[in-house]
Design a protein around this motif. Structure first.
Motif, PDB file in Angstrom:
ATOM      1  N   SER A 158      23.565  91.228  51.213  1.00  0.00           N
ATOM      2  CA  SER A 158      22.855  91.237  49.936  1.00  0.00           C
ATOM      3  C   SER A 158      22.147  89.908  49.760  1.00  0.00           C
ATOM      4  CB  SER A 158      23.828  91.468  48.781  1.00  0.00           C
ATOM      5  OG  SER A 158      23.163  91.391  47.536  1.00  0.00           O
ATOM      6  N   ALA A 159      20.868  89.965  49.486  1.00  0.00           N
ATOM      7  CA  ALA A 159      20.094  88.750  49.223  1.00  0.00           C
ATOM      8  C   ALA A 159      20.259  88.366  47.749  1.00  0.00           C
ATOM      9  CB  ALA A 159      18.631  88.970  49.559  1.00  0.00           C
ATOM     10  N   VAL A 160      20.672  87.142  47.531  1.00  0.00           N
ATOM     11  CA  VAL A 160      20.862  86.633  46.172  1.00  0.00           C
ATOM     12  C   VAL A 160      19.856  85.503  45.947  1.00  0.00           C
ATOM     13  CG1 VAL A 160      22.441  85.445  44.608  1.00  0.00           C
ATOM     14  CG2 VAL A 160      23.291  87.263  46.098  1.00  0.00           C
ATOM     15  N   THR A 161      19.082  85.623  44.869  1.00  0.00           N
ATOM     16  CA  THR A 161      18.081  84.611  44.511  1.00  0.00           C
ATOM     17  C   THR A 161      18.550  83.848  43.277  1.00  0.00           C
ATOM     18  OG1 THR A 161      16.305  85.999  45.386  1.00  0.00           O
ATOM     19  CG2 THR A 161      15.678  84.195  43.894  1.00  0.00           C
ATOM     20  N   VAL A 162      18.460  82.548  43.351  1.00  0.00           N
ATOM     21  CA  VAL A 162      18.909  81.687  42.255  1.00  0.00           C
ATOM     22  C   VAL A 162      17.718  80.892  41.754  1.00  0.00           C
ATOM     23  CG1 VAL A 162      20.632  80.017  41.520  1.00  0.00           C
ATOM     24  CG2 VAL A 162      21.109  81.492  43.476  1.00  0.00           C
ATOM     25  N   THR A 163      17.480  80.935  40.440  1.00  0.00           N
ATOM     26  CA  THR A 163      16.363  80.205  39.857  1.00  0.00           C
ATOM     27  C   THR A 163      16.839  79.352  38.690  1.00  0.00           C
ATOM     28  OG1 THR A 163      15.836  82.082  38.425  1.00  0.00           O
ATOM     29  CG2 THR A 163      14.652  81.929  40.512  1.00  0.00           C
ATOM     30  N   LEU A 164      16.101  78.293  38.448  1.00  0.00           N
ATOM     31  CA  LEU A 164      16.364  77.375  37.331  1.00  0.00           C
ATOM     32  C   LEU A 164      15.065  77.232  36.562  1.00  0.00           C
ATOM     33  CD1 LEU A 164      18.536  75.523  36.086  1.00  0.00           C
ATOM     34  CD2 LEU A 164      17.748  73.710  37.607  1.00  0.00           C
ATOM     35  N   GLN A 165      15.057  77.653  35.298  1.00  0.00           N
ATOM     36  CA  GLN A 165      13.832  77.623  34.522  1.00  0.00           C
ATOM     37  C   GLN A 165      14.145  77.459  33.047  1.00  0.00           C
ATOM     38  OE1 GLN A 165      12.009  81.335  35.549  1.00  0.00           O
ATOM     39  NE2 GLN A 165      13.679  82.572  34.734  1.00  0.00           N
ATOM     40  N   GLU A 173      12.308  74.743  42.582  1.00  0.00           N
ATOM     41  CA  GLU A 173      11.995  75.810  43.529  1.00  0.00           C
ATOM     42  C   GLU A 173      13.201  76.739  43.675  1.00  0.00           C
ATOM     43  OE1 GLU A 173      10.795  76.326  48.267  1.00  0.00           O
ATOM     44  OE2 GLU A 173      10.705  74.355  47.280  1.00  0.00           O
ATOM     45  N   ALA A 174      12.957  78.032  43.676  1.00  0.00           N
ATOM     46  CA  ALA A 174      14.027  79.016  43.778  1.00  0.00           C
ATOM     47  C   ALA A 174      14.760  78.873  45.107  1.00  0.00           C
ATOM     48  CB  ALA A 174      13.462  80.423  43.639  1.00  0.00           C
ATOM     49  N   ARG A 175      16.029  79.293  45.098  1.00  0.00           N
ATOM     50  CA  ARG A 175      16.858  79.243  46.304  1.00  0.00           C
ATOM     51  C   ARG A 175      17.427  80.630  46.589  1.00  0.00           C
ATOM     52  NH1 ARG A 175      14.348  75.468  47.254  1.00  0.00           N
ATOM     53  NH2 ARG A 175      14.986  73.271  47.394  1.00  0.00           N
ATOM     54  N   ARG A 176      17.590  80.940  47.878  1.00  0.00           N
ATOM     55  CA  ARG A 176      18.111  82.243  48.266  1.00  0.00           C
ATOM     56  C   ARG A 176      19.260  82.081  49.255  1.00  0.00           C
ATOM     57  NH1 ARG A 176      12.724  82.627  47.627  1.00  0.00           N
ATOM     58  NH2 ARG A 176      11.918  84.358  46.355  1.00  0.00           N
ATOM     59  N   VAL A 177      20.281  82.905  49.061  1.00  0.00           N
ATOM     60  CA  VAL A 177      21.391  82.955  49.998  1.00  0.00           C
ATOM     61  C   VAL A 177      21.651  84.419  50.332  1.00  0.00           C
ATOM     62  CG1 VAL A 177      22.473  80.833  49.166  1.00  0.00           C
ATOM     63  CG2 VAL A 177      23.114  83.016  48.151  1.00  0.00           C
ATOM     64  N   THR A 178      22.207  84.660  51.496  1.00  0.00           N
ATOM     65  CA  THR A 178      22.536  86.018  51.916  1.00  0.00           C
ATOM     66  C   THR A 178      24.046  86.161  51.978  1.00  0.00           C
ATOM     67  OG1 THR A 178      20.504  86.208  53.206  1.00  0.00           O
ATOM     68  CG2 THR A 178      22.273  87.765  53.710  1.00  0.00           C
ATOM     69  N   VAL A 179      24.564  87.121  51.224  1.00  0.00           N
ATOM     70  CA  VAL A 179      26.004  87.334  51.124  1.00  0.00           C
ATOM     71  C   VAL A 179      26.413  88.453  52.061  1.00  0.00           C
ATOM     72  CG1 VAL A 179      27.900  87.961  49.582  1.00  0.00           C
ATOM     73  CG2 VAL A 179      25.997  86.560  48.726  1.00  0.00           C
ATOM     74  N   ARG A 180      27.436  88.188  52.871  1.00  0.00           N
ATOM     75  CA  ARG A 180      27.956  89.194  53.794  1.00  0.00           C
ATOM     76  C   ARG A 180      29.475  89.131  53.803  1.00  0.00           C
ATOM     77  NH1 ARG A 180      23.760  86.954  56.927  1.00  0.00           N
ATOM     78  NH2 ARG A 180      22.121  88.447  57.555  1.00  0.00           N
ATOM     79  N   GLY A 181      30.124  90.276  53.764  1.00  0.00           N
ATOM     80  CA  GLY A 181      31.563  90.338  53.970  1.00  0.00           C
ATOM     81  C   GLY A 181      32.374  89.900  52.755  1.00  0.00           C
ATOM     82  N   GLY A 182      33.644  89.448  53.046  1.00  0.00           N
ATOM     83  CA  GLY A 182      34.585  89.109  51.988  1.00  0.00           C
ATOM     84  C   GLY A 182      34.224  87.831  51.254  1.00  0.00           C
ATOM     85  N   TRP A 183      35.111  87.475  50.320  1.00  0.00           N
ATOM     86  CA  TRP A 183      34.836  86.322  49.469  1.00  0.00           C
ATOM     87  C   TRP A 183      34.575  85.059  50.312  1.00  0.00           C
ATOM     88  CZ3 TRP A 183      33.595  86.874  44.633  1.00  0.00           C
ATOM     89  CH2 TRP A 183      34.147  87.903  43.856  1.00  0.00           C
ATOM     90  N   VAL A 203      20.936  84.206  38.381  1.00  0.00           N
ATOM     91  CA  VAL A 203      21.361  84.700  39.687  1.00  0.00           C
ATOM     92  C   VAL A 203      20.984  86.171  39.755  1.00  0.00           C
ATOM     93  CG1 VAL A 203      23.289  85.030  41.268  1.00  0.00           C
ATOM     94  CG2 VAL A 203      23.274  83.064  39.724  1.00  0.00           C
ATOM     95  N   ALA A 204      20.112  86.542  40.716  1.00  0.00           N
ATOM     96  CA  ALA A 204      19.617  87.915  40.865  1.00  0.00           C
ATOM     97  C   ALA A 204      20.014  88.462  42.220  1.00  0.00           C
ATOM     98  CB  ALA A 204      18.103  87.949  40.694  1.00  0.00           C
ATOM     99  N   ALA A 205      20.392  89.743  42.254  1.00  0.00           N
ATOM    100  CA  ALA A 205      20.848  90.369  43.495  1.00  0.00           C
ATOM    101  C   ALA A 205      19.891  91.471  43.908  1.00  0.00           C
ATOM    102  CB  ALA A 205      22.244  90.933  43.313  1.00  0.00           C
ATOM    103  N   ALA A 206      19.487  91.470  45.160  1.00  0.00           N
ATOM    104  CA  ALA A 206      18.649  92.551  45.676  1.00  0.00           C
ATOM    105  C   ALA A 206      19.483  93.792  45.949  1.00  0.00           C
ATOM    106  CB  ALA A 206      17.947  92.087  46.952  1.00  0.00           C
ATOM    107  N   ASP A 207      20.751  93.598  46.275  1.00  0.00           N
ATOM    108  CA  ASP A 207      21.672  94.690  46.578  1.00  0.00           C
ATOM    109  C   ASP A 207      22.993  94.411  45.879  1.00  0.00           C
ATOM    110  OD1 ASP A 207      20.039  96.117  48.751  1.00  0.00           O
ATOM    111  OD2 ASP A 207      20.124  94.042  49.493  1.00  0.00           O
ATOM    112  N   PRO A 208      23.885  95.404  45.755  1.00  0.00           N
ATOM    113  CA  PRO A 208      25.157  95.184  45.054  1.00  0.00           C
ATOM    114  C   PRO A 208      25.940  94.002  45.627  1.00  0.00           C
ATOM    115  CG  PRO A 208      24.814  97.517  45.429  1.00  0.00           C
ATOM    116  CD  PRO A 208      23.736  96.808  46.203  1.00  0.00           C
ATOM    117  N   VAL A 209      26.535  93.223  44.724  1.00  0.00           N
ATOM    118  CA  VAL A 209      27.278  92.041  45.145  1.00  0.00           C
ATOM    119  C   VAL A 209      28.328  91.714  44.083  1.00  0.00           C
ATOM    120  CG1 VAL A 209      25.693  90.418  44.035  1.00  0.00           C
ATOM    121  CG2 VAL A 209      27.000  89.677  46.019  1.00  0.00           C
ATOM    122  N   ALA A 210      29.434  91.105  44.492  1.00  0.00           N
ATOM    123  CA  ALA A 210      30.451  90.596  43.568  1.00  0.00           C
ATOM    124  C   ALA A 210      30.329  89.079  43.510  1.00  0.00           C
ATOM    125  CB  ALA A 210      31.838  91.010  44.032  1.00  0.00           C
TER     126      ALA A 210
END
Length: 827
Positions: A158-165, A173-183, A203-210
């Motif tokens: 899941s791609a997670v985008t983080v913005t500060l505004q 500038e926005a930052r992106r991290v990719t979440v995979r697997g367990g915690w 914090v915005a998620a392109a796909d489901p994420v915890a």
């Protein structure tokens, strides 16, 4: 922190008159003879007064007024772990401070991050959450770095985008991290492209994420240890000898049992140190006594570390299983008591133990293999049940002294400066030869000016005093002057008063549960109050030993107590009848059986008064200080008689005398402090102090006969025909106070003078034959009595100058409303 005087603390809001201080390069010129009062100071340079310890003055930190989260702890995200709950605060939910776009829900199931961090956020694809921070927005500074982190898991990438505004647009500038697997923990860094105080983190998620533990911390923190830099620097600039932590009322209120990981930890717990160490994501959160949540990101390890960073002695306070701050319950569970005693022994091991010990190893794992050198520890805080407290304190003390004989165990004397609790506590402490007793009191400026000699008569062979909390009820320069005057008496008695700390330390101007406070702040700025400037001046110029000295003083008061009479209630409904005021010569000054109207009475407070069945009744149970008054402010030497009946509510009733106006009066407070204590309080300019108090309660529905006899400065009080107590209020509010100390390193004599009056103090100073240089370094705090410091104006600030007229005998004119320190070189 005490609740005993909440009524006036919360009611005082000083009018800010921002008056620039007068800069003086030497003795102030006398503008007119009427504006100058003559004094004399005589110093005995060959004498040797009390030794002053390096730890004499310190600071008291309590998480009140959002002092920790949103304050000293630099975390910018509020409710970062979604643990807020209606069980803590009716207005809370797991999404408090978060705005949701799309679909998001708080989840508490077996997929949680860990046993103590139970709630996490399930965010659907295409959804986002936005955090508003603690202080009406997240504050960032252009060019500064901010470290983002989050614990996250996802069944598929899941791609997670983080913005500060903010409302005007992008802050970094926005930052992106990719979440995979367990915690796992994911990180990113923002660099602010412009400054803002109204930022939002999304914090915005392109796909489901915890998601859990969403954090944003400034890279630049004090000593790199996670504390807000400007606040920590202001505390460090005081050069405090100790840091008392973590409270205060939050230490000994709520459940003493701690969390239960199997069923979900208990909320509203007392502060227990083991909850607050280890990785932050594994620390328990807690409901703060002051109405909000604590993340414990600022925990015991950070407190010890901060004390070390600023060169101060750490002084923790642990609960004694007797609640305080209006709760007044003792826990009778022997197993629980033994657990808390063991927890306290473990705390000492955590602070001082070798890395091979169980708790010393935990300290080392957190990054500090060397010990923190804990030497003092306090058990309990302001318990109003002295016998129950002391029975438990003795068990703590015995266990600590058996294993750690070099640790000083501090007791306390309850929540006030006098009264039944205070007297009982002191007797128990003295009989048991306790090393040190913590006293707390919050009184009016007049009380502090009247009681400079409080510790002169204390037993030099008895327990030492830790004045752990004190303040004069406001942040104007008038308050600071009264505290400065009082501090000269603390130094003079430094052989008895070994430690002293103004309280509280910090206040967020957007979340105030308590005032006054030493340092104020918002999400982007901080400023020291007038009281801060006084504390800083004394802490930076303590000296090592008191030099005996004396000064001329003001004569005792002789004019009689005068004023009208009044009736009032506090969180109570009550009925009054048959009010009669009789002069000492038998003349009837006032008589009212309320059979007609209430035209003789003026309503000056809150509440709702009406005539009912031939009585004058206050019917608003929620109202506080509902004063009605009658008579002439010039009345003196009279008897006040009245019948009073409590109808409902938390407390009893209040009968006033010597009423000058709404801020200046005496009242007999019967059944105050949640119907546990009766006392006579004196209000001066709105701030109250207690003159006499006793334990006792008022029965609902019972009519009480009250008789108050005022003769000159003496007052005698009768309840149902029996003498309840008496007092003589003849102490002058002495405006001119001084103390002299010697700095062993420099050899300087430090002459410290407080002139808390509107006239200059022309003073003949006799140094007793000391050989001194011609010049003195002068530091002066001077301002109008009502001056306050704020974010935008510093009305009270030190002015440094040189005085070239020093001799064995010389004259110096101390300005009106000033604190002056003369550092005089000895040859």
């Amino acid at each position: 922190m005490s609740l005993t005087r909440t009524r006036w603390r919360l009611g005082l809001t000083a009018t800010a008159l921002l008056v620039a201080s007068t800069v003086l390069s030497g003795p102030a010129p006398a503008s007119a003879a009427a504006d100058v009062t003559d004094y004399a100071i005589t110093v005995d340079p060959k004498g040797s007064g009390a030794k002053i310890d390096d730890t004499m003055y310190g600071v008291f930190f309590e998480d009140i007024n959002r002092a920790a989260d949103g304050g000293l702890y630099a975390e910018l995200v509020q409710n970062r772990s979604f643990e807020y709950s209606t069980a803590d605060n009716n207005s809370y939910t797991p999404l408090t401070s978060w705005a949701v776009s799309g679909t998001a829900k708080a989840v508490n199931d077996d997929g949680r991050l860990n046993a103590r961090n139970r709630t996490y956020l399930s965010l659907d694809g295409g959804s986002s959450v936005t955090n508003s921070g603690y202080n009406n927005g997240i504050s960032v500074e252009s060019g500064k770095a901010y470290d983002f982190s989050v614990r996250a898991r996802a069944d598929a990438a899941s791609a997670v985008t983080v913005t500060l505004q903010d409302s005007e647009g992008t802050l970094a500038e926005a930052r992106r991290v990719t979440v995979r697997g367990g915690w796992a923990k994911y990180r990113a860094t923002f660099t602010a492209t412009r400054s803002s105080t109204g930022g939002r983190l999304t914090v915005a998620a392109a796909d489901p994420v915890a998601l859990d533990m969403i954090s944003l911390l400034p890279r630049d923190t004090y000593q790199g240890h996670g504390l807000r830099k400007d606040l920590a620097e202001k505390i460090a600039a005081l050069h405090p000898g100790f840091v008392r932590f973590p409270g205060g009322c939050l230490v000994n209120t709520g459940s003493m049992r701690g969390y239960d990981e199997a069923s979900g930890y208990q909320r509203k717990r007392s502060y227990q140190w083991k909850d607050t160490i280890g990785p932050v994501e594994q620390r328990a959160t807690n409901s703060n006594f002051w109405g909000y949540n604590q993340s414990y990101g600022l925990g015991y390890y950070e407190y010890f570390q901060f004390a070390e960073d600023i060169g101060a002695m750490p002084l923790p306070v642990v609960p004694a299983l007797v609640t305080g701050c209006g709760q007044n319950k003792a826990t009778d569970d022997d197993a629980l008591l033994k657990r808390h005693i063991q927890d306290t022994l473990d705390l000492i091991e955590f602070a001082n133990g070798p890395v091979t010990s169980e708790w010393g190893k935990k300290r080392a794992q957190m990054g500090h293999p060397k010990p923190f050198h804990l030497t003092h520890l306090e058990v309990g805080n302001e318990e109003n049940l002295p016998n129950e407290f002391f029975a438990r304190f003795q068990q703590f003390r015995a266990a600590i002294e058996a294993k750690y004989p070099d640790v000083t165990v501090i007791s306390n004397a309850g929540p006030d400066d006098s009264g039944t609790t205070f007297d009982t506590a002191w007797k128990l402490n003295k009989d048991a030869n306790v090393d040190m007793v913590d006293e707390h009191y919050y009184n009016s400026p007049q009380w502090f000016l009247q009681n400079n000699d409080r510790y002169d008569a204390y037993d030099r062979n008895g327990p030492k005093v830790f004045l752990g909390e004190y303040a004069s009820g406001g942040n104007t320069f008038k308050n600071a002057l009264s505290e400065a005057a009082y501090m000269t008496g603390l130094e003079r008695n430094a052989d008895v008063v070994k430690l002293a700390s103004y309280a509280p330390l910090l206040a967020n101007e957007d979340y105030v549960q308590w005032r006054p406070d030493m340092i104020w702040f918002n999400n982007h700025a901080s400023w020291g109050s007038a009281d801060y400037e006084v504390q800083k001046l004394f802490m930076s110029n303590v000296g090592d030993r008191v030099v005996p000295s004396s000064a001329t003083t003001t004569p005792s008061l002789s004019a009689p107590i005068s004023g009208a009479v009044g009736l009032s209630t506090w969180a109570t409904t009550a009925a009054y009848d048959d009010v009669k005021v009789t002069g000492a010569d038998g003349t009837t000054l006032l008589s009212d059986d309320f059979s007609g109207d209430a035209s003789q009475w003026t309503h000056t407070g809150t509440g709702s008064w009406s005539l009912q069945d031939g009585q004058y009744v206050q019917t608003d149970e929620a109202a506080t200080n509902t004063m009605v008054q009658a008579g002439d402010p010039a009345w003196h030497d009279y008897d006040l008689q009245v019948k009073a009946t409590k109808k409902s509510g938390k407390e009893g009733f209040l009968v006033a005398f010597g009423v000058k106006d709404t801020g200046n009066y005496y009242w007999w407070n019967l059944g105050g402090w949640n119907n546990t204590t009766s006392a006579v309080e004196q209000a001066v300019d709105g701030g109250k102090s207690t003159l006499i108090s006793k334990a006792g309660s008022i029965e609902t529905g019972r009519a009480y006969d009250i008789d108050i006899k005022v003769r000159g400065r003496q007052v005698t009080l009768y309840l149902d025909g029996q003498e309840w107590g008496s007092f003589t209020d003849d102490r002058p509010a002495e405006p001119f106070r001084q103390v002299v100390t010697r700095d062993a390193k420099s050899g300087d004599l430090i002459v410290k003078v407080v002139n808390a009056q509107s006239a200059d103090a022309r003073t003949a100073i006799d140094l007793g034959g000391a050989t001194v240089g011609r010049k003195a370094a002068v530091t002066t705090l001077q301002a109008a009595p009502d001056a306050v410091n704020s974010e935008t104006a510093t009305a009270v600030a030190p002015v440094r100058s040189t005085f070239a007229g020093v001799a064995d005998r010389f004259t110096y004119t101390f300005p009106a409303n000033s604190v002056t320190f003369l550092r005089i070189k000895r040859k």
